[in-house]
Design an enzyme around this catalytic site. Structure first.
Site, short mmCIF file in Angstrom:
data_model
loop_
_atom_site.label_atom_id
_atom_site.label_comp_id
_atom_site.label_asym_id
_atom_site.label_seq_id
_atom_site.Cartn_x
_atom_site.Cartn_y
_atom_site.Cartn_z
N CYS A 23 19.10 -7.93 15.79
CA CYS A 23 19.48 -9.74 14.79
C CYS A 23 20.82 -10.45 15.00
CB CYS A 23 19.67 -8.84 13.05
SG CYS A 23 18.54 -7.70 12.88
N HIS A 67 13.22 -22.61 4.19
CA HIS A 67 12.64 -23.98 5.63
C HIS A 67 14.15 -24.28 6.79
CE1 HIS A 67 9.29 -22.46 4.05
NE2 HIS A 67 8.45 -22.44 5.55
N GLU A 119 15.01 -8.49 2.33
CA GLU A 119 15.41 -9.56 3.59
C GLU A 119 13.07 -9.10 3.37
OE1 GLU A 119 19.38 -10.65 5.93
OE2 GLU A 119 17.79 -8.49 6.20
#
EC number: 4.-.-.-
Length: 130
Positions: A23, A67, A119
């Site tokens: 990550c 986005h 997530e």
């Protein structure tokens, strides 16, 4: 005590600094968000709070991060964890709703009691205002 919950989602990229694992690389998520509101009293229409007001506010908040690369947003201090995203959503929901004349802070009759940020379907962070 009554509770209502709304949900929405957004997509964004991020990476985690000071993290040792995959990550730490740039990657993305299709986040799911739940906002919970609780209170003891219903309005004259028999509702704790109109879902449309909450959904509209959440859409406005999420539109600012949808986005994007979350690391580019200063408020996350270059480390946009799900926990920090949950706090960001909470604070901005209060702001947007306040601009509409609604106080949903922790000391009001109706309050945002928690914000969940998923997530993935299996991993969630929750913010509960103190």
């Amino acid at each position: 005590m009554f509770e209502v919950r709304i949900t929405d989602d957004f997509a964004a990229a991020h990476f985690l600094r000071d993290y040792n694992g995959k990550c730490e690389n740039l990657h993305g998520h299709n986040y799911k968000v739940y906002v919970h509101v609780e209170g003891n009293e219903l309005d004259e229409g028999g509702m704790l709070l109109d879902f449309t007001l909450l959904k509209t506010a959440l859409k406005e908040v999420l539109s600012k991060i949808d986005h994007t690369n979350l690391n580019d947003i200063a408020i996350f201090d270059q480390n946009p964890s799900a926990e920090r995203i949950a706090v960001y959503i909470y604070k901005n929901m209060l702001k947007v709703l306040s601009e509409k004349g609604l106080d949903l802070s922790k000391n009001s009759n109706r309050r945002i009691s928690k914000v969940d940020v998923f997530e993935t379907d299996k991993n969630r962070a929750r913010y509960i205002p103190e």
